[in-house]
Design a protein around this motif. Sequence first.
Motif, PDB file in Angstrom:
ATOM      1  N   ASP A  79     -19.018   1.884  -4.210  1.00 36.91           N
ATOM      2  CA  ASP A  79     -18.779   2.751  -5.356  1.00 36.91           C
ATOM      3  C   ASP A  79     -17.517   3.601  -5.202  1.00 36.91           C
ATOM      4  OD1 ASP A  79     -21.135   1.886  -6.658  1.00 36.91           O
ATOM      5  OD2 ASP A  79     -22.316   3.217  -5.371  1.00 36.91           O
ATOM      6  N   THR A  80     -16.703   3.258  -4.190  1.00 41.68           N
ATOM      7  CA  THR A  80     -15.452   3.967  -3.939  1.00 41.68           C
ATOM      8  C   THR A  80     -14.275   3.023  -4.171  1.00 41.68           C
ATOM      9  OG1 THR A  80     -16.423   5.517  -2.363  1.00 41.68           O
ATOM     10  CG2 THR A  80     -14.074   5.097  -2.136  1.00 41.68           C
ATOM     11  N   GLU A  81     -13.215   3.515  -4.792  1.00 42.51           N
ATOM     12  CA  GLU A  81     -12.029   2.699  -5.034  1.00 42.51           C
ATOM     13  C   GLU A  81     -11.255   2.530  -3.721  1.00 42.51           C
ATOM     14  OE1 GLU A  81      -7.819   2.716  -7.566  1.00 42.51           O
ATOM     15  OE2 GLU A  81      -9.359   4.242  -7.984  1.00 42.51           O
ATOM     16  N   VAL A  82     -11.142   1.291  -3.249  1.00 43.96           N
ATOM     17  CA  VAL A  82     -10.391   0.981  -2.029  1.00 43.96           C
ATOM     18  C   VAL A  82      -9.295  -0.008  -2.395  1.00 43.96           C
ATOM     19  CG1 VAL A  82     -10.487   0.130   0.333  1.00 43.96           C
ATOM     20  CG2 VAL A  82     -12.471   1.343  -0.630  1.00 43.96           C
ATOM     21  N   GLN A  83      -8.062   0.391  -2.218  1.00 42.77           N
ATOM     22  CA  GLN A  83      -6.913  -0.416  -2.597  1.00 42.77           C
ATOM     23  C   GLN A  83      -6.262  -1.058  -1.378  1.00 42.77           C
ATOM     24  OE1 GLN A  83      -5.566  -1.032  -5.605  1.00 42.77           O
ATOM     25  NE2 GLN A  83      -6.079   0.642  -6.996  1.00 42.77           N
TER      26      GLN A  83
END
Length: 252
Positions: A79-83
């Motif tokens: 649920d976390t944005e990881v780029q």
Amino acid sequence: MSFNVTAEAYARFMGRFSAPLADEFVALVDPRPGRRALDVGCGPGALTALLVERLGPAAVCAIDPSEPFVAAARARFPDTEVQHGVAENLPFAADSFDLSLAQLVVHFMADPVAALREMSRVTRPGGVVAASVWDYGGDRSPLSAFWRAAAELDPSVTGESHLAGAREGQLVEQFTAAGLDDVQQSVLTIRVGFATFDEWWDPFTLGVGPAGVHLAGLDPPRRAELEQRCAALLPSAPFVLESSAWVATGRA
């Protein structure tokens, strides 16, 4: 330096040190609920985990240039944005975060000052930018015994003390050059215990980071010689290693 290794290998090699350092780093910057944070060079997520715990998964973003680490972080924090990307070109809008943090990564950045400028750009005015690097220059890193032994056997070995931010005052210089305000330096110290020498040595054989690359490039006799020299430099098992990292904080 490429970290194209598995998340498990990195965790065995550096995670045993980066996790307790992350505890100290987060305590220093003290992220409060309601704020947004960016973890630059997140690796498999030692620091990200603490930020998610404090702020919630939607309030944290992370980025790393290593595809295996990004995949591991995405699986760990769905649920976390990881780029996937580099610190010198952050794919985030200006003023997006209250805190932008970089743990144990500035010394591996292609252009640390440019990356710190990017971290400042994506941080709101008055927000905190902070970074930590092991004190390689002061011989207080978790890898100091390894590099000391390697240099004794081959004086041409440079280790990691020449890397950006690895000596006292260097992070402050880089933060100042990047245009950050109210720049301050501090030191974080951790202690990690080992039941046996092999518990300390075996992760070096996994090919992680400059130390792993150096060891992998040695032939078997020289590798055995380095192992023996390391054993001679370290205390008798069980033993505890104390390691310190320089930290710089500034405001965007």
